[in-house]
Write a protein that holds these residues in place. Structure first.
Motif, PDB file in Angstrom:
ATOM      1  N   ARG A 110       0.832  -1.213   0.000  1.00 12.79           N
ATOM      2  CA  ARG A 110       0.000   0.000   0.000  1.00 12.79           C
ATOM      3  C   ARG A 110       0.863   1.258   0.000  1.00 12.79           C
ATOM      4  O   ARG A 110       0.545   2.240  -0.673  1.00 12.79           O
ATOM      5  N   ALA A 111       1.960   1.233   0.755  1.00  9.58           N
ATOM      6  CA  ALA A 111       2.811   2.422   0.876  1.00  9.58           C
ATOM      7  C   ALA A 111       3.539   2.740  -0.426  1.00  9.58           C
ATOM      8  O   ALA A 111       3.796   3.908  -0.737  1.00  9.58           O
ATOM      9  N   THR A 112       3.880   1.705  -1.187  1.00  8.08           N
ATOM     10  CA  THR A 112       4.659   1.924  -2.417  1.00  8.08           C
ATOM     11  C   THR A 112       3.787   2.065  -3.656  1.00  8.08           C
ATOM     12  O   THR A 112       4.216   2.678  -4.636  1.00  8.08           O
ATOM     13  N   SER A 113       2.601   1.488  -3.640  1.00 11.44           N
ATOM     14  CA  SER A 113       1.669   1.550  -4.794  1.00 11.44           C
ATOM     15  C   SER A 113       2.354   1.155  -6.095  1.00 11.44           C
ATOM     16  O   SER A 113       2.187   1.804  -7.141  1.00 11.44           O
ATOM     17  N   GLY A 114       3.174   0.129  -6.048  1.00 13.96           N
ATOM     18  CA  GLY A 114       3.818  -0.383  -7.256  1.00 13.96           C
ATOM     19  C   GLY A 114       5.123   0.298  -7.624  1.00 13.96           C
ATOM     20  O   GLY A 114       5.787  -0.117  -8.579  1.00 13.96           O
ATOM     21  N   ALA A 115       5.511   1.354  -6.902  1.00 14.20           N
ATOM     22  CA  ALA A 115       6.767   2.071  -7.194  1.00 14.20           C
ATOM     23  C   ALA A 115       7.934   1.415  -6.456  1.00 14.20           C
ATOM     24  O   ALA A 115       7.734   0.638  -5.520  1.00 14.20           O
TER      25      ALA A 115
END
Length: 350
Positions: free
Chosen positions: A142-147
């Motif tokens: 959730r914190a990175t959102s795929g990044a």
């Protein structure tokens, strides 16, 4: 109540983690495990048994890499007989995470339901450590959102973990290709400390003896609610991630679980046991006339400093009433009352 260790170095860490686990063997005798990372790939070996029995030369050779973690297990949740519940635990998304945990989650049942119904994550054992790993993995996603992962994302995820998880937890996690993450619950119930080697390498462990026995300098304890993130380059970043934190360590660490030569949260375990003997002396004087007491006898080994202090303050003889068989492990942390009773008969003789 387990023993955990993590290392970030510029040299192979398999032997270092093995040696640290030997120094933490008193914290768990049921199972042991080590995982290392080399070129984003995890190498793991874990099994039931003591450290010396679990890791043979062939197992050690199969653990390459300059970063890793390990655990000795005392099962307080889940199935003590299950080899699958030996740690470290692994999830492949996001990034790939392996984790070791010392503690107990009091809301594990609720979290397991949330993971299945809301987060759509599957747990395959009864271990609360696997629940905690999946909560951490979900919050990192959730914190990175795929990044790509940044330190700010790591601390954001730990803040979310603190909001969801209840209980005691000292955690060390390895995130593939990024580094080592360690954090402690907001009350600091279970211990965790950090130190540095002469070569600049960093070690985290449950007790200071794990660091000192490997010639690492103890720097400090990880604060309650704090997260420590160490990149593959050895750079250490730390941040307080709990909205409210206060130190309430488990008293059982000082009474029994920890080694007497450890220092936890700035308190010498040996001195704490002397202080317990002092407090006991005041209690004894108020309830039993010292003239009615013949001798002071410890039940070895943990109570010995307290018994010596008690005998000195009451002016009574200190005697060894039980001889301990040093080849029998710690009986309290054996799984099942039957095994404990049998082992006590083998261990202590009047």
């Amino acid at each position: 109540m387990c023993g955990i260790v993590g290392v970030v170095s510029t040299a192979p860490v398999n032997q270092l983690i093995y040696d640290a686990l030997l120094l933490l063997q008193h914290r768990g005798q049921d199972a042991a495990g080590i995982v290392t990372q080399q070129e984003r790939k995890f190498y793991m070996h874990k099994a039931k048994g003591m450290v010396r029995d679990v890791f043979r030369t062939r197992n050690m050779r199969a653990l390459p890499g300059n970063i890793g973690l390990g655990q000795v297990r005392y099962p307080t949740a889940g199935n003590a007989a299950s080899e699958e519940e030996a740690q470290p635990f692994y999830v492949n998304a996001p990034f790939g995470i392996v984790m070791v945990h010392n503690g107990n989650l009091t809301n594990a049942k609720q979290l397991r339901a949330e993971l299945a119904d809301t987060d759509h994550r599957h747990t395959n054992t009864d271990s609360d450590s696997e629940v905690l790993l999946n909560v951490l993995a979900h919050e990192l996603a959730r914190a990175t959102s795929g990044a790509p992962l940044k330190s700010v994302d790591v601390f954001k995820a730990v803040r979310a973990v603190h909001k969801r998880v209840r209980g005691s937890y000292a955690v060390i996690a390895l995130i593939a290709g990024y580094g080592l993450l360690a954090f402690r619950d907001p009350y600091g119930i279970r211990p965790l400390c950090i130190g540095h080697g002469a070569d600049g390498s960093v070690m985290l462990g449950s007790e200071s003896v794990a660091l000192e026995g490997n010639l690492y300098t103890l720097e400090r304890d990880v604060a309650p609610g704090e997260a420590v993130y160490i990149g593959l380059d050895g750079k250490v970043q730390a941040e307080q991630c709990a909205e409210k934190s206060s130190l309430h360590p488990c008293i059982f660490e000082y009474v029994y679980l920890a080694r007497p030569d450890s220092v936890m949260d700035g308190i010498s375990v040996y001195q704490a046991r002397l202080n317990l003997g002092e407090s006991l002396a005041k209690r004894v004087i108020s309830t039993v006339p010292p003239s009615e007491i013949d001798v002071i006898i410890p039940i070895p080994e943990s109570s010995r400093p307290s018994a010596m202090q008690l005998a000195q303050l009451l002016g009574l003889p200190y005697r060894e009433g039980f001889v301990k068989n040093r080849y029998v492990g710690r009986t309290f942390i054996m799984p099942g009352q039957g095994a404990r009773k049998k082992s006590v008969r083998q261990k202590l003789n009047a």
